[in-house]
Enzyme design. Structure first.
Site, PDB file in Angstrom:
ATOM      1  CB  CYS A   1       4.522  -3.523   3.813  1.00 56.47           C
ATOM      2  SG  CYS A   1       2.834  -3.281   3.208  1.00 56.47           S
TER       3      CYS A   1
ATOM      4  CE1 TYR B   1      -2.375   4.502  -0.556  1.00 56.60           C
ATOM      5  CE2 TYR B   1      -0.326   5.268  -1.566  1.00 56.60           C
ATOM      6  CZ  TYR B   1      -1.576   4.688  -1.679  1.00 56.60           C
ATOM      7  OH  TYR B   1      -2.021   4.283  -2.910  1.00 56.60           O
TER       8      TYR B   1
ATOM      9  CD  GLU C   1       7.661  -3.267   5.992  1.00 58.83           C
ATOM     10  OE1 GLU C   1       7.846  -2.056   5.821  1.00 58.83           O
ATOM     11  OE2 GLU C   1       6.709  -3.731   6.657  1.00 58.83           O
TER      12      GLU C   1
END
Length: 362
Positions: free
Chosen positions: A320, A214, A354
């Protein structure tokens, strides 16, 4: 219609409560106090999207509460937005209200800015954009000093460019990024810098090679590359992969390869379940991975990817969504312990949190 002003409130108390909730949530896995990285209390958001509420022949910036889409709140000030967003907002609105061509059927305005002072404005319409709109938009660009982009159904009109450029100083080095409109970028610039610095510190003595899943436009990948012999990164978004390739060239990084694969596809590739043409120039056996970095979407890691990353000596997990990170920790804690634990306050005055974890094999 109601007027809505953002209330910055008691930031220090809000952040302390957020840290306490996070410590309690992770208490089953670590006794560490989270390293807390506060946001600037105002002007921290580098991007913003506003609905345009049209009434009496005038356009207004507006937002809606969830489930109340017929009750707009007019935005008269936006103190959480960057200073550049706050500078551009009234100037754009005045220009839109002075032009029937720009105002008519405009339903959304988006601002994308950077810490280094760049900006892009996207105007989104419920109408086809024609030559008259292009002429007015070009005049608007001249007036504002920043590029304007137009969107409508099946239309994207790029008058100058569809990206901004960012320069992030981390330690004594500055990294340069192309950030493309519509693709993911970190919304809080100062927290983004803190996250990168924290990740660099966590990886400082890793050695070996790095795998990143990612990777987006290379936000973490590029600064971390100097801590490893080689880096292999994956990302599924074609736009982000293209931006990452440009960012690699811009920053002169030579030990990094990015491949367009999902995390599930990479798991299949490394487990030799199936071959991928996109990996035909990559020799997976040549990598000596010591560390894996994951920064997944809110859904967290799927079961197969979670099992795959558990095989790495060190896992750097940026999240997140602490809820899904905690779900993944049920499996990862069987093989790894938490060595570092961080809270990044990306969105002050909200419940959003986060986190960063450095997990080391037991």
């Amino acid at each position: 219609m109601a007027i809505h002003r953002v209330n910055t409130g008691d930031y220090e108390n809000q952040l302390r409560q957020k840290a306490e909730r996070l410590r309690e949530a992770y208490s089953g896995y670590t006794d560490l106090e989270p390293e807390v990285f506060p946001s600037p209390p105002i002007h921290y958001r580098l991007r913003a999207e506003f609905k345009i509420w049209q009434e009496g022949g005038r356009a207004h910036y507006a937002m809606y509460r969830q489930g109340e889409y017929k009750k707009p709140f007019v935005i008269e000030e936006f103190t959480v937005g960057s200073e550049l967003i706050n500078n551009l907002m009234p100037r754009l609105l005045t220009a839109v209200n002075d032009s029937e061509v720009l105002r008519k059927r405009l339903f959304s305005a988006e601002f994308l800015t950077t810490l280094s002072g760049d900006a892009l404005i996207t105007l989104i319409y419920h109408k086809k954009l024609d030559d008259a709109w292009v002429a007015e938009a070009r005049a608007l660009q001249e007036k504002l000093g920043y590029p304007v982009l137009g969107r409508s159904r099946r239309q994207k009109l790029v008058l100058e460019r569809d990206y901004v450029t960012e320069a992030l100083k981390i330690g004594n080095k500055t990294y340069h990024y192309k950030q493309v409109e519509g693709s993911f970028t970190q919304p809080n610039g100062e927290i983004c810098r803190a996250m990168i610095q924290w990740a660099k510190d966590a990886c400082g003595d890793s050695g070996g090679d790095l795998l990143e899943l990612y990777c987006g436009n290379g936000n973490f990948t590029i600064p971390l590359a100097e801590h490893f012999n080689k880096v292999l990164a994956t990302e599924i978004s074609k736009v982000s992969v293209n931006a990452a390739q440009e960012n690699i060239r811009m920053n002169g990084v030579s030990n990094l390869n990015i491949v367009r694969l999902s995390s599930e596809e990479f798991t299949q590739a490394i487990d030799r379940v199936r071959p991928f043409r996109r990996l035909r120039d990559i020799d997976l056996d040549s990598y000596d991975f010591s560390t894996v970095l994951v920064d997944p979407p809110r859904a967290g890691l799927d079961a197969e990817t979670c099992a795959m990353v558990a095989r790495f000596p060190r896992i750097l997990y940026i999240s997140c969504n602490p809820h899904t990170q905690l779900d993944n920790l049920k499996a990862l804690s069987k093989t790894h312990r938490i060595e570092r634990f961080a809270l990044f306050d990306q969105f002050p005055y909200t419940e959003h949190t986060e986190t960063g974890l450095l997990l080391v094999r037991k």
